[in-house]
Design a protein around this motif. Structure first.
Motif, PDB file in Angstrom:
ATOM      1  N   SER A  32      22.184  24.244  31.342  1.00 22.07           N
ATOM      2  CA  SER A  32      23.055  25.327  31.791  1.00 22.07           C
ATOM      3  C   SER A  32      22.735  25.609  33.252  1.00 22.07           C
ATOM      4  CB  SER A  32      22.822  26.589  30.948  1.00 22.07           C
ATOM      5  OG  SER A  32      23.534  27.693  31.478  1.00 22.07           O
ATOM      6  N   ASP A  33      23.702  25.331  34.126  1.00 14.96           N
ATOM      7  CA  ASP A  33      23.488  25.489  35.576  1.00 14.96           C
ATOM      8  C   ASP A  33      22.261  24.706  36.032  1.00 14.96           C
ATOM      9  OD1 ASP A  33      25.690  27.225  35.614  1.00 14.96           O
ATOM     10  OD2 ASP A  33      24.415  28.964  35.212  1.00 14.96           O
ATOM     11  N   ILE A  58      21.391  30.280  26.138  1.00 17.76           N
ATOM     12  CA  ILE A  58      22.238  30.433  27.311  1.00 17.76           C
ATOM     13  C   ILE A  58      22.392  31.922  27.605  1.00 17.76           C
ATOM     14  CG2 ILE A  58      24.470  29.893  28.343  1.00 17.76           C
ATOM     15  CD1 ILE A  58      24.704  27.582  26.370  1.00 17.76           C
ATOM     16  N   THR A  59      22.113  32.294  28.828  1.00 17.47           N
ATOM     17  CA  THR A  59      22.096  33.708  29.205  1.00 17.47           C
ATOM     18  C   THR A  59      23.512  34.266  29.361  1.00 17.47           C
ATOM     19  OG1 THR A  59      21.974  33.106  31.540  1.00 17.47           O
ATOM     20  CG2 THR A  59      19.890  33.453  30.382  1.00 17.47           C
ATOM     21  N   THR A  62      28.723  33.298  33.045  1.00 17.57           N
ATOM     22  CA  THR A  62      29.551  32.093  32.985  1.00 17.57           C
ATOM     23  C   THR A  62      28.777  30.935  33.601  1.00 17.57           C
ATOM     24  OG1 THR A  62      31.574  33.409  33.128  1.00 17.57           O
ATOM     25  CG2 THR A  62      31.748  31.076  33.647  1.00 17.57           C
ATOM     26  N   HIS A  63      28.724  29.815  32.881  1.00 21.23           N
ATOM     27  CA  HIS A  63      27.823  28.739  33.267  1.00 21.23           C
ATOM     28  C   HIS A  63      28.511  27.377  33.247  1.00 21.23           C
ATOM     29  CE1 HIS A  63      24.555  31.640  32.728  1.00 21.23           C
ATOM     30  NE2 HIS A  63      25.151  31.968  31.594  1.00 21.23           N
ATOM     31  N   THR A  64      28.005  26.484  34.093  1.00 19.53           N
ATOM     32  CA  THR A  64      28.390  25.081  34.070  1.00 19.53           C
ATOM     33  C   THR A  64      27.440  24.343  33.137  1.00 19.53           C
ATOM     34  OG1 THR A  64      29.242  25.148  36.329  1.00 19.53           O
ATOM     35  CG2 THR A  64      28.659  22.983  35.434  1.00 19.53           C
ATOM     36  N   ILE A  65      28.006  23.633  32.167  1.00 20.89           N
ATOM     37  CA  ILE A  65      27.203  22.941  31.165  1.00 20.89           C
ATOM     38  C   ILE A  65      27.248  21.436  31.413  1.00 20.89           C
ATOM     39  CG2 ILE A  65      26.911  22.475  28.706  1.00 20.89           C
ATOM     40  CD1 ILE A  65      26.318  25.362  29.518  1.00 20.89           C
ATOM     41  N   SER A  85      34.070  25.976  31.501  1.00 16.50           N
ATOM     42  CA  SER A  85      32.755  26.603  31.596  1.00 16.50           C
ATOM     43  C   SER A  85      32.399  27.260  30.270  1.00 16.50           C
ATOM     44  CB  SER A  85      32.746  27.654  32.718  1.00 16.50           C
ATOM     45  OG  SER A  85      33.739  28.645  32.474  1.00 16.50           O
ATOM     46  N   SER A  87      31.084  30.678  28.661  1.00 14.49           N
ATOM     47  CA  SER A  87      30.877  32.105  28.909  1.00 14.49           C
ATOM     48  C   SER A  87      30.085  32.708  27.765  1.00 14.49           C
ATOM     49  CB  SER A  87      32.226  32.827  29.044  1.00 14.49           C
ATOM     50  OG  SER A  87      32.949  32.346  30.158  1.00 14.49           O
TER      51      SER A  87
END
Length: 222
Positions: A32-33, A58-59, A62-65, A85, A87
């Motif tokens: 994640s990121d 995952i926190t 919004t993250h790039t996986i 992404s 979320s």
């Protein structure tokens, strides 16, 4: 884009393929990121060669996986990026227990730690202080508080609910503008009490005020 609540178990379906025929082995790690989340998932016997890594780590945000294939003796490592992404939103219910201090992030804090309806608790929705629990829940969520002593000033905003799951002592001030449900338990307040919120208690519940407060008339248990 996909969206889940913090501490939900998210399972990713990944597939590794190659233009060179053969049996592909190894694992797939989710990032994640750019940071590892969860443990690598082993590839299944194929074809197709798939892995199903799962994580609760995952926190909120919004993250790039990305999925990173480990490689093996015949195939090189490779990386793929999920379309859209991931979320993660705050949960609507969290649990507070003073014994949770120091719990490893994303760890299962114990099958005995349950929300109502027997939902298991993980570190993403388990907190050692009431204040942290309030920050970690949605603005209209419920903060369940296990038996314990909490040395902190507690402010319950309008729309949020604190619900006791045992006898609780608050060594600090209470500003109540939301709802605090004592239920059948004992709440001991060793600080000033204020606010215009709702304090409810079942017939067997008790609220001990150990400091005079202008708010006592408003906060008298129903």
């Amino acid at each position: 884009d996909t969206s889940v609540s913090a501490a939900d178990l998210v399972t990713f379906t990944t597939e590794v393929s190659s233009s060179t025929p053969g049996t592909i082995t190894g694992t797939v790690q989710i990032k994640s990121d750019g940071n590892n989340v969860g443990s690598p998932g082993p590839l299944s016997a194929g074809p197709p060669f798939k892995a199903f890594p799962a994580t609760r780590c995952i926190t909120v945000g919004t993250h790039t996986i990305t999925a990173v294939y480990s490689g093996d003796s015949n195939y090189a490592t490779s990386t793929g990026t999920m379309l859209g992404s991931q979320s993660v939103v705050k949960p609507s219910k969290v649990l507070v227990d003073d014994s949770f201090a120091g719990s490893a992030d994303c760890a299962d804090v114990g099958t005995t730690a349950l929300l109502d309806a027997g939902e298991p608790i993980f570190a993403r929705n388990a907190f050692a202080t009431v204040t942290d629990g309030q920050v970690g829940v949605t603005p209209t969520g419920i903060v369940y508080v296990n038996a314990g002593t909490y040395a902190e000033n507690v402010s319950v905003p309008a729309g949020q609910t604190l619900e006791l799951q045992g006898d609780v002592v608050i060594n600090g001030d209470l500003a109540l503008n939301g709802t605090l449900n004592v239920g059948t338990h004992t709440l001991t307040l060793n600080g000033a009490v204020s606010g215009t919120g709702t304090l409810t208690s079942a017939a067997a519940g008790t609220v001990n005020y150990n400091q005079s407060s202008d708010g006592q008339d408003v906060l008298a248990a129903n």
